[in-house]
Write an enzyme that holds these catalytic residues in place. Structure first.
Site, PDB file in Angstrom:
ATOM      1  NE  ARG A   7      -1.752   1.777   3.589  1.00 30.00           N
ATOM      2  CZ  ARG A   7      -1.275   2.998   3.808  1.00 30.00           C
ATOM      3  NH1 ARG A   7      -1.558   3.990   2.982  1.00 30.00           N
ATOM      4  NH2 ARG A   7      -0.480   3.241   4.843  1.00 30.00           N
ATOM      5  CB  VAL A   8       1.881   3.923  -2.006  1.00 26.16           C
ATOM      6  CG1 VAL A   8       3.191   3.140  -2.004  1.00 26.16           C
ATOM      7  CG2 VAL A   8       1.127   3.696  -3.295  1.00 26.16           C
ATOM      8  CB  SER A   9      -0.670   7.605   1.176  1.00 25.08           C
ATOM      9  OG  SER A   9      -0.267   6.962   2.363  1.00 25.08           O
ATOM     10  CB  THR A  10      -1.008   9.652  -3.322  1.00 18.71           C
ATOM     11  OG1 THR A  10       0.396   9.602  -3.612  1.00 18.71           O
ATOM     12  CG2 THR A  10      -1.238  10.400  -2.017  1.00 18.71           C
ATOM     13  CD  GLN A  13       2.847   8.090  -1.285  1.00 22.07           C
ATOM     14  OE1 GLN A  13       1.948   7.323  -0.988  1.00 22.07           O
ATOM     15  NE2 GLN A  13       3.541   8.767  -0.393  1.00 22.07           N
TER      16      GLN A  13
END
Length: 187
Positions: A7-10, A13
């Site tokens: 998982r990355v936030s945006t 990314q």
């Protein structure tokens, strides 16, 4: 089966670092979300939870990639445990098959939640300071040159509200907020 979760936030990314780790660990299948970890409403996380079977191991790079608050973390791990699935966080070296591992999971989950809380607090403080200095004005207002015309069409019953906000490229909430602030438009 080893199942990785990344998982990355945006959307902007990069997941490459986590993907390389999963490859090095011999993960069989990877689920990738590009979304905030503030809750568990992430499509690939939900797909992972549906897919896993007894005997599988879910591997994450770090707890913060899996969940950002202790309650969500513990609930997710409990869902996995109920299915007979192990959980491994590479960075924190946590193995949930032992009582010590479960305890450490709770501690690290609380630390991840605290980290997020501090981040949000620093962000709010920074915005407040920037406003005092006149350097922050907030988001730019959404403006559309045809707003008045499309609102008149909607008020006259020539289109639905949903059609109007889609034509304007606005969300439902933004559309109604603009209509409320602009006051009713008369033809």
């Amino acid at each position: 089966m080893k199942i990785g979760y990344i998982r990355v936030s945006t959307q902007e990314q990069n997941t490459l670092r986590q993907e390389i780790l999963m490859d090095q660990l011999g993960v069989d299948q990877v689920y990738i979300d590009k979304a905030s970890g503030k809750n568990t409403s992430r499509p690939e996380l939900q797909n992972l939870l549906e897919f896993v079977r007894k005997g599988d191991t879910v591997i994450v790079e770090s707890i913060s990639r899996f969940a950002r608050n202790t309650r969500d973390l513990l609930n997710l791990v409990e869902q996995l445990t109920a299915k007979g699935v192990e959980f491994v966080s590479q960075k924190e070296a946590i193995d949930t098959t032992t009582p010590t591992g479960k305890f450490m999971l709770t501690i690290f989950g609380a630390v991840a939640e605290l980290e997020r809380t501090y981040l949000l607090q620093r962000q709010r403080e920074g915005i407040a300071a920037a406003k005092v200095q006149g350097k922050y004005a907030g988001r730019k207002p959404v403006a559309h040159p045809d707003f008045e015309r499309i609102v008149r069409q909607w008020q006259a019953g020539q289109c639905t509200a949903a059609e109007a906000w889609k034509k304007l490229g606005m969300s439902k909430a933004t559309f109604y907020r603009h209509v409320a602030h602009k006051r009713p438009v008369r033809p």
